[in-house]
Design a protein around this motif. Sequence first.
Motif, PDB file in Angstrom:
ATOM      1  N   ALA A   1      53.189  14.867  -7.109  1.00  0.00           N
ATOM      2  CA  ALA A   1      52.725  15.359  -8.403  1.00  0.00           C
ATOM      3  C   ALA A   1      51.326  14.865  -8.732  1.00  0.00           C
ATOM      4  O   ALA A   1      50.679  15.406  -9.621  1.00  0.00           O
ATOM      5  CB  ALA A   1      53.698  14.940  -9.501  1.00  0.00           C
ATOM      6  N   TYR A   2      50.876  13.829  -8.041  1.00  0.00           N
ATOM      7  CA  TYR A   2      49.527  13.313  -8.288  1.00  0.00           C
ATOM      8  C   TYR A   2      48.505  14.300  -7.736  1.00  0.00           C
ATOM      9  O   TYR A   2      48.577  14.701  -6.579  1.00  0.00           O
ATOM     10  CB  TYR A   2      49.357  11.950  -7.619  1.00  0.00           C
ATOM     11  N   LYS A   3      47.543  14.686  -8.557  1.00  0.00           N
ATOM     12  CA  LYS A   3      46.577  15.697  -8.166  1.00  0.00           C
ATOM     13  C   LYS A   3      45.157  15.201  -8.400  1.00  0.00           C
ATOM     14  O   LYS A   3      44.919  14.314  -9.222  1.00  0.00           O
ATOM     15  CB  LYS A   3      46.804  17.002  -8.936  1.00  0.00           C
ATOM     16  N   GLY A   4      44.245  15.789  -7.651  1.00  0.00           N
ATOM     17  CA  GLY A   4      42.832  15.520  -7.822  1.00  0.00           C
ATOM     18  C   GLY A   4      42.083  16.802  -8.103  1.00  0.00           C
ATOM     19  O   GLY A   4      42.677  17.849  -8.375  1.00  0.00           O
ATOM     20  N   VAL A   5      40.777  16.718  -8.045  1.00  0.00           N
ATOM     21  CA  VAL A   5      39.913  17.873  -8.310  1.00  0.00           C
ATOM     22  C   VAL A   5      39.183  18.224  -7.019  1.00  0.00           C
ATOM     23  O   VAL A   5      38.544  17.368  -6.396  1.00  0.00           O
ATOM     24  CB  VAL A   5      38.894  17.561  -9.425  1.00  0.00           C
ATOM     25  N   LYS A   6      39.287  19.469  -6.609  1.00  0.00           N
ATOM     26  CA  LYS A   6      38.610  19.915  -5.393  1.00  0.00           C
ATOM     27  C   LYS A   6      37.152  20.243  -5.741  1.00  0.00           C
ATOM     28  O   LYS A   6      36.860  21.132  -6.543  1.00  0.00           O
ATOM     29  CB  LYS A   6      39.302  21.137  -4.804  1.00  0.00           C
ATOM     30  N   VAL A   7      36.248  19.484  -5.141  1.00  0.00           N
ATOM     31  CA  VAL A   7      34.816  19.621  -5.415  1.00  0.00           C
ATOM     32  C   VAL A   7      34.133  20.204  -4.179  1.00  0.00           C
ATOM     33  O   VAL A   7      34.303  19.700  -3.064  1.00  0.00           O
ATOM     34  CB  VAL A   7      34.194  18.255  -5.772  1.00  0.00           C
ATOM     35  N   TYR A   8      33.369  21.266  -4.385  1.00  0.00           N
ATOM     36  CA  TYR A   8      32.623  21.903  -3.308  1.00  0.00           C
ATOM     37  C   TYR A   8      31.142  21.545  -3.465  1.00  0.00           C
ATOM     38  O   TYR A   8      30.582  21.645  -4.557  1.00  0.00           O
ATOM     39  CB  TYR A   8      32.783  23.425  -3.356  1.00  0.00           C
ATOM     40  N   GLU A   9      30.540  21.161  -2.349  1.00  0.00           N
ATOM     41  CA  GLU A   9      29.128  20.766  -2.378  1.00  0.00           C
ATOM     42  C   GLU A   9      28.371  21.556  -1.316  1.00  0.00           C
ATOM     43  O   GLU A   9      28.809  21.635  -0.160  1.00  0.00           O
ATOM     44  CB  GLU A   9      29.010  19.265  -2.130  1.00  0.00           C
ATOM     45  N   TYR A  10      27.240  22.111  -1.708  1.00  0.00           N
ATOM     46  CA  TYR A  10      26.453  22.998  -0.846  1.00  0.00           C
ATOM     47  C   TYR A  10      25.044  22.443  -0.700  1.00  0.00           C
ATOM     48  O   TYR A  10      24.399  22.082  -1.691  1.00  0.00           O
ATOM     49  CB  TYR A  10      26.420  24.400  -1.454  1.00  0.00           C
ATOM     50  N   TRP A  11      24.590  22.356   0.542  1.00  0.00           N
ATOM     51  CA  TRP A  11      23.234  21.893   0.841  1.00  0.00           C
ATOM     52  C   TRP A  11      22.556  22.940   1.723  1.00  0.00           C
ATOM     53  O   TRP A  11      23.101  23.321   2.758  1.00  0.00           O
ATOM     54  CB  TRP A  11      23.255  20.557   1.572  1.00  0.00           C
ATOM     55  N   ALA A  12      21.383  23.399   1.323  1.00  0.00           N
ATOM     56  CA  ALA A  12      20.653  24.418   2.081  1.00  0.00           C
ATOM     57  C   ALA A  12      19.247  23.922   2.387  1.00  0.00           C
ATOM     58  O   ALA A  12      18.586  23.322   1.520  1.00  0.00           O
ATOM     59  CB  ALA A  12      20.586  25.731   1.307  1.00  0.00           C
ATOM     60  N   ASP A  13      18.810  24.173   3.618  1.00  0.00           N
ATOM     61  CA  ASP A  13      17.436  23.849   3.999  1.00  0.00           C
ATOM     62  C   ASP A  13      16.471  24.834   3.333  1.00  0.00           C
ATOM     63  O   ASP A  13      16.883  25.902   2.857  1.00  0.00           O
ATOM     64  CB  ASP A  13      17.292  23.918   5.520  1.00  0.00           C
ATOM     65  N   PRO A  14      15.183  24.507   3.297  1.00  0.00           N
ATOM     66  CA  PRO A  14      14.207  25.468   2.764  1.00  0.00           C
ATOM     67  C   PRO A  14      14.290  26.803   3.491  1.00  0.00           C
ATOM     68  O   PRO A  14      14.325  26.871   4.724  1.00  0.00           O
ATOM     69  CB  PRO A  14      12.858  24.767   3.018  1.00  0.00           C
ATOM     70  N   CYS A  15      14.357  27.879   2.714  1.00  0.00           N
ATOM     71  CA  CYS A  15      14.495  29.221   3.269  1.00  0.00           C
ATOM     72  C   CYS A  15      13.834  30.205   2.323  1.00  0.00           C
ATOM     73  O   CYS A  15      13.188  29.818   1.337  1.00  0.00           O
ATOM     74  CB  CYS A  15      15.972  29.569   3.480  1.00  0.00           C
ATOM     75  N   SER A  16      13.986  31.509   2.616  1.00  0.00           N
ATOM     76  CA  SER A  16      13.360  32.525   1.773  1.00  0.00           C
ATOM     77  C   SER A  16      13.932  32.536   0.359  1.00  0.00           C
ATOM     78  O   SER A  16      13.226  32.800  -0.608  1.00  0.00           O
ATOM     79  CB  SER A  16      13.532  33.905   2.413  1.00  0.00           C
ATOM     80  N   MET A  17      15.239  32.246   0.232  1.00  0.00           N
ATOM     81  CA  MET A  17      15.867  32.209  -1.092  1.00  0.00           C
ATOM     82  C   MET A  17      15.546  30.918  -1.835  1.00  0.00           C
ATOM     83  O   MET A  17      15.335  30.924  -3.050  1.00  0.00           O
ATOM     84  CB  MET A  17      17.380  32.373  -0.960  1.00  0.00           C
ATOM     85  N   TYR A  18      15.511  29.798  -1.083  1.00  0.00           N
ATOM     86  CA  TYR A  18      15.228  28.487  -1.676  1.00  0.00           C
ATOM     87  C   TYR A  18      14.076  27.854  -0.900  1.00  0.00           C
ATOM     88  O   TYR A  18      14.295  27.157   0.089  1.00  0.00           O
ATOM     89  CB  TYR A  18      16.461  27.587  -1.625  1.00  0.00           C
ATOM     90  N   PRO A  19      12.827  28.098  -1.311  1.00  0.00           N
ATOM     91  CA  PRO A  19      11.670  27.593  -0.549  1.00  0.00           C
ATOM     92  C   PRO A  19      11.650  26.070  -0.405  1.00  0.00           C
ATOM     93  O   PRO A  19      11.121  25.551   0.572  1.00  0.00           O
ATOM     94  CB  PRO A  19      10.476  28.088  -1.363  1.00  0.00           C
ATOM     95  N   ASP A  20      12.242  25.358  -1.365  1.00  0.00           N
ATOM     96  CA  ASP A  20      12.243  23.891  -1.329  1.00  0.00           C
ATOM     97  C   ASP A  20      13.622  23.321  -1.030  1.00  0.00           C
ATOM     98  O   ASP A  20      13.859  22.124  -1.231  1.00  0.00           O
ATOM     99  CB  ASP A  20      11.737  23.329  -2.662  1.00  0.00           C
ATOM    100  N   GLY A  21      14.542  24.162  -0.576  1.00  0.00           N
ATOM    101  CA  GLY A  21      15.904  23.706  -0.345  1.00  0.00           C
ATOM    102  C   GLY A  21      16.747  23.829  -1.600  1.00  0.00           C
ATOM    103  O   GLY A  21      16.242  24.132  -2.700  1.00  0.00           O
ATOM    104  N   HIS A  22      18.031  23.581  -1.449  1.00  0.00           N
ATOM    105  CA  HIS A  22      18.931  23.760  -2.592  1.00  0.00           C
ATOM    106  C   HIS A  22      20.150  22.861  -2.449  1.00  0.00           C
ATOM    107  O   HIS A  22      20.644  22.620  -1.343  1.00  0.00           O
ATOM    108  CB  HIS A  22      19.388  25.221  -2.689  1.00  0.00           C
ATOM    109  N   HIS A  23      20.624  22.377  -3.591  1.00  0.00           N
ATOM    110  CA  HIS A  23      21.834  21.561  -3.659  1.00  0.00           C
ATOM    111  C   HIS A  23      22.637  22.030  -4.859  1.00  0.00           C
ATOM    112  O   HIS A  23      22.112  22.143  -5.973  1.00  0.00           O
ATOM    113  CB  HIS A  23      21.491  20.072  -3.807  1.00  0.00           C
ATOM    114  N   ALA A  24      23.926  22.319  -4.645  1.00  0.00           N
ATOM    115  CA  ALA A  24      24.789  22.796  -5.717  1.00  0.00           C
ATOM    116  C   ALA A  24      26.157  22.149  -5.580  1.00  0.00           C
ATOM    117  O   ALA A  24      26.623  21.879  -4.475  1.00  0.00           O
ATOM    118  CB  ALA A  24      24.914  24.322  -5.686  1.00  0.00           C
TER     119      ALA A  24
END
Length: 270
Positions: A163-186
């Motif tokens: 019954a003990y539960k946690g929170v599922k956390v998703y983390e995204y890291w992107a290198d510099p690209c056309s969408m994110y010229p300086d990289g991205h973290h979410a």
Amino acid sequence: ADWLSLHLKPKLFEAVLWSDVCGDGFWKVFWDNTLGEREVFLYDNSGQPIMGPDGTPVRASEMNELPPEVLAAGVQERTIGQGDVRVEVVSPFEFFPDPLATSMEDCEWRFEEHVRSLEYVKRHYPVDVFGEPFTPMPDANVPTGLTLGRLNPEGLFGTDAAAYKGVKVYEYWADPCSMYPDGHHAVYANDTILVQETPVDSDPYVRFSSTLVPGQFWSRSVTSQLRQPQIQLNMLMTQIAENAKRFGNPAFLKNRYTNVEYHGVPGEII
């Protein structure tokens, strides 16, 4: 000093153990804002820090020095840590690389899926990207394993350990690209975007590999290569044990007219 303060020796052993068993293990080296000395700063209703005349954030102890119009607009107090380097061990079951990559250098983006405790999420992500207070809700079961499952859960997890539960956390890291010229973290959890920023380093992961496979990202573990020799060793040890029983408890010779068949069982009467 950092080697001792960050407890890197046991974390190194854990990451290498993952690589021995599963092929790969990872370190995640990043800046944790919740570490270090903590102070209370003032924020406006939009979630932005209130800056003083000298361009530095205003502390809660300096609230009396704010202009009346700023106080009338509403202020919020938020505890902020000085921050420090943090190193976490990430298993290969929590790390999802770019499917086209054959090495860490080829990864254009990487994903991490981690089950965190409620307290961890509250401390690290008090607000979402819009500055609204975020209240995490448990949505993931915590794997208890065989050992913890045998323990009496009373007083630890209520009436049931599952019954003990946690929170599922998703983390995204992107290198510099056309969408994110300086990289991205979410960071994403509970259908809410908690962090969306340009990182200083878009790849905080350090990989520990076992046996590399050409053209593939994931390595081959030592454990998988030991399976067939272990099977052969088990068969040999079983045959030695059976023969030892036969020598220690030999068959007994009996008249053939008793119609007893011999099956090679230790202690059998023949």
